[in-house]
Design a protein around this motif. Structure first.
Motif, short mmCIF file in Angstrom:
data_model
loop_
_atom_site.label_atom_id
_atom_site.label_comp_id
_atom_site.label_asym_id
_atom_site.label_seq_id
_atom_site.Cartn_x
_atom_site.Cartn_y
_atom_site.Cartn_z
N THR A 13 -5.91 -4.08 6.59
CA THR A 13 -5.44 -2.58 6.40
C THR A 13 -5.74 -2.18 5.06
OG1 THR A 13 -3.17 -3.34 6.11
CG2 THR A 13 -3.77 -2.52 8.30
N ALA A 14 -5.75 -0.87 4.94
CA ALA A 14 -6.17 -0.43 3.36
C ALA A 14 -4.92 0.70 3.23
CB ALA A 14 -7.26 0.07 3.32
N ASP A 15 -5.29 1.87 3.16
CA ASP A 15 -4.15 2.82 2.96
C ASP A 15 -3.55 3.28 4.21
OD1 ASP A 15 -2.75 4.35 1.21
OD2 ASP A 15 -4.08 5.95 0.71
N VAL A 16 -2.35 3.98 4.05
CA VAL A 16 -1.53 4.67 4.90
C VAL A 16 -1.20 5.96 4.73
CG1 VAL A 16 0.62 3.63 4.22
CG2 VAL A 16 0.42 4.37 6.82
N TYR A 17 -1.33 6.80 5.94
CA TYR A 17 -0.81 8.43 5.86
C TYR A 17 -0.30 8.69 7.13
CZ TYR A 17 -1.48 13.14 4.46
OH TYR A 17 -1.21 14.48 4.34
N ALA A 18 0.68 9.80 6.90
CA ALA A 18 1.54 10.02 8.28
C ALA A 18 1.26 11.52 8.53
CB ALA A 18 2.97 9.56 8.10
N HIS A 19 1.37 12.05 9.83
CA HIS A 19 1.34 13.42 10.10
C HIS A 19 1.88 13.86 11.39
CE1 HIS A 19 -0.35 17.44 9.99
NE2 HIS A 19 -0.96 17.36 11.14
N ASN A 20 2.82 14.66 11.56
CA ASN A 20 3.45 14.91 12.77
C ASN A 20 3.80 13.70 13.64
OD1 ASN A 20 3.23 17.64 12.37
ND2 ASN A 20 1.18 17.94 13.52
N LEU A 71 -3.86 4.44 9.61
CA LEU A 71 -3.90 3.41 8.42
C LEU A 71 -5.53 3.44 8.27
CD1 LEU A 71 -1.21 2.35 9.62
CD2 LEU A 71 -1.76 0.21 8.98
N GLY A 72 -6.18 3.34 7.28
CA GLY A 72 -7.45 2.96 7.07
C GLY A 72 -7.63 1.28 6.88
N THR A 73 -8.67 0.95 6.76
CA THR A 73 -8.96 -0.60 6.85
C THR A 73 -9.81 -1.21 5.94
OG1 THR A 73 -10.67 -0.37 8.49
CG2 THR A 73 -8.57 -0.97 9.40
N LYS A 107 -9.60 4.98 3.14
CA LYS A 107 -8.58 6.47 2.82
C LYS A 107 -8.76 7.36 4.03
CE LYS A 107 -5.87 8.45 -0.26
NZ LYS A 107 -4.68 7.79 -0.96
N VAL A 108 -7.62 7.87 4.78
CA VAL A 108 -7.51 9.09 5.44
C VAL A 108 -6.55 9.99 5.06
CG1 VAL A 108 -6.15 7.55 6.83
CG2 VAL A 108 -7.45 9.44 7.95
N ILE A 109 -6.72 11.09 5.18
CA ILE A 109 -6.06 12.26 4.88
C ILE A 109 -6.01 13.16 6.16
CG2 ILE A 109 -5.17 14.16 3.54
CD1 ILE A 109 -4.85 11.69 2.02
N VAL A 110 -4.69 13.55 6.74
CA VAL A 110 -4.56 14.54 8.05
C VAL A 110 -3.90 15.67 7.43
CG1 VAL A 110 -4.04 14.59 10.28
CG2 VAL A 110 -4.85 12.41 9.66
N MET A 164 -2.24 -5.59 3.30
CA MET A 164 -3.68 -5.75 3.78
C MET A 164 -3.70 -7.08 4.72
SD MET A 164 -5.55 -5.61 -0.16
CE MET A 164 -7.22 -5.76 0.58
N GLY A 165 -2.68 -7.92 4.57
CA GLY A 165 -2.71 -8.92 5.40
C GLY A 165 -1.90 -8.97 6.72
N GLN A 166 -0.77 -7.95 6.83
CA GLN A 166 0.09 -7.91 7.58
C GLN A 166 0.25 -6.60 8.64
OE1 GLN A 166 3.84 -9.50 6.37
NE2 GLN A 166 2.75 -10.29 4.64
N GLY A 167 -0.62 -5.59 7.87
CA GLY A 167 -0.60 -4.38 8.74
C GLY A 167 0.52 -3.40 8.57
N LEU A 168 1.15 -2.78 9.35
CA LEU A 168 1.77 -1.61 9.29
C LEU A 168 3.51 -2.24 9.02
CD1 LEU A 168 2.29 1.58 8.99
CD2 LEU A 168 2.81 1.42 11.68
N LYS A 169 4.18 -1.75 8.11
CA LYS A 169 5.55 -1.73 7.86
C LYS A 169 6.24 -0.48 7.95
CE LYS A 169 4.74 -6.38 6.40
NZ LYS A 169 5.08 -7.33 7.14
N VAL A 170 7.41 -0.58 8.51
CA VAL A 170 8.14 0.62 8.88
C VAL A 170 9.65 0.39 8.21
CG1 VAL A 170 9.10 2.76 10.24
CG2 VAL A 170 6.78 1.48 10.80
#
Length: 475
Positions: free
Chosen positions: A84-91, A96-98, A136-139, A455-461
């Protein structure tokens, strides 16, 4: 030293010196090191994650009741485990970018966060351009004469720039309709010259019924001999037909010579400094752009007329301080600028010995940013005595986000560091979240949770609540 209210134009330099050799004085953050960066440690599977120690989470004040609600790796795509790379949230959805592990082409992953303790990957998109990665992703919700709905802008970079054996590989900006996040639909592609690696970071903003992408394409000026700009403003009001409005030429600044080759800047302090556009943000109203131009600092433009932006000012550095303006965030209604400096090589002739750290500036007068304070950690000065293993991204700050009076910093091996900036003259660490073997690239702050992309483990909340956490650890 600065030109105040200087109107920049898109005039291009036809012929200019083009140095192919990197001077030894630029051993820090040398050309190209930024693009495929970050020690790509092992990419863990979901099964692997279960073997890791519980993540360390400590905090006080308003971050004292955070706990790790979830940790989930992105799914394999056609038998390949991407990172993974960057993270963004919307609604209520995370995007997650890669990065480049295992060949890249991981696209953007969409997670449903209706239950933050159980994120569910529901879609993948933007992985159709071969031999690329999507950092990178922006929504944003957009309403223009041509499009109404949720628009995603995605950065695309070649894994091997201008490779003759990969003629279909190209960088730029992909545009998708994600109004239905389970079924993203491709709308358009702003394609760059193949000599340019691609767009590394970007920002999507609106001005009334107009949608704009601000694109950061490092070394575009250098690679194309001034034919293209590192920083461009693109009208995406019609996402199927993106159109460039303007590009920034640093040679219009008083302190930049007309002979500037697009990267090597003979700065007034006597250093030859690297200059390129790494990232950009705007304020909430899309009136001002904050452009991270590495050793040129954070350059501020008035973009209310996006065809004719006006240069206002920029941040500057001490003679012994590497610039490395990597990313920016705003606080206090846009009157405070947070600038993160990504320095992975902590030593250099004539420079202080330090990994990258954070600066906080007063920008009420955008023509004259004033440094208020600097925030460092124990990682900043943890420098090996010998050169072996000295150059590392693990100990430098990466990206900043702000929510209220709290600054959230993604910090690679440091995880996510939380800083109280109620008094911007005295930033104080109030929390830290550090997964085992952390390599945290991005952080995003929502009202109900904080997201981190490892980068190695994905998404953390990280969620707020009263979950019992033993000895400062919990999952």
């Amino acid at each position: 030293m600065k030109k105040k209210k200087l109107l920049l134009t898109t005039a291009l330099v036809g012929t200019m010196a083009f140095g192919a050799t990197i001077p030894t004085s630029l051993a820090h953050d040398a050309l190209g090191s930024d693009v495929n960066k970050g020690e790509e440690r092992i990419v863990f599977s979901n099964e692997d994650l279960k073997t890791l120690e519980s993540s360390l989470l400590k905090g006080r004040k308003n971050v004292g009741n955070f706990y790790e609600a979830a940790a989930v790796q992105i799914q394999e795509l056609e038998g390949v485990q991407n990172n993974t790379a960057d993270v963004y949230a919307h609604n209520g959805y995370a995007y997650l970018g890669t990065h480049t592990a295992n060949g890249g082409n991981g696209g953007v992953r969409v997670f449903d966060l209706k239950d933050p303790s159980n994120p569910v990957e529901i879609a993948v998109f933007a992985h159709d351009v071969p031999y690329t990665w999507q950092e990178k992703v922006i929504v944003k919700s957009v309403n223009t004469p041509h499009f109404k709905g949720d628009l995603a802008a995605v950065s695309v970079q070649q894994t091997s720039r201008n490779n003759s054996s990969r003629p279909d590989s190209v960088g730029g900006v992909l545009l998708y309709d994600v109004t239905d996040p389970t079924d993203p639909q491709k709308l358009g592609f702003y394609q760059l010259d193949r000599r340019i690696t691609g767009t590394h970071e970007l920002y999507l903003t609106t001005q009334g019924n107009r949608a704009l992408v601000l694109a950061s394409s490092p070394y575009a000026d250098y690679y194309t001999h001034g034919e293209n700009e590192d920083f461009q403003i693109i009208d995406v009001s019609d996402p199927s037909n993106p159109e460039k409005l303007w590009g920034s030429d640093p040679r219009e600044l008083e302190e930049i010579s007309e002979k500037f080759n697009g990267y090597h800047w003979d700065a007034p302090d006597g250093h030859t400094r690297p200059v390129f556009n790494h990232s950009v943000i705007t304020d909430n109203n899309g009136q001002y752009a904050y452009v991270s131009m590495w050793d040129l600092g954070t350059v501020i433009f008035d973009i209310q007329d996006p065809e004719n932006p006006v240069y206002l000012g920029r941040t500057e550095y001490r003679d012994d301080q590497k610039g490395a303006a990597h990313s920016a965030a705003l606080a206090r209604g846009g009157n405070i600028l947070i600038e993160t400096r990504e320095v992975s090589n902590p030593v250099g002739d004539g420079y202080e010995d330090a990994y990258g750290y954070t600066r906080i500036l007063d920008i009420k007068d955008k023509t004259n940013p004033v440094l208020l304070s600097e925030f460092t950690t124990e990682l900043t000065y943890d420098i090996p005595e010998t050169s072996q293993g000295r150059t590392t991204f693990a100990k430098t700050v990466h990206d900043p986000k702000v929510h209220g009076n709290t600054l959230y910093l993604s910090y690679y091996s440091g995880g996510v560091i939380m800083v109280d900036i109620t008094n911007p003259n005295n930033p104080t660490e109030i929390g830290r979240y550090t997964p085992e073997s952390a390599n945290v690239w991005g952080v995003f702050v929502d009202r109900n949770y904080v997201l981190a992309s490892d980068m190695g483990q994905g998404l953390k909340v990280l969620a707020r609540g009263n979950k019992v956490v033993n000895n400062g650890k919990g999952r």
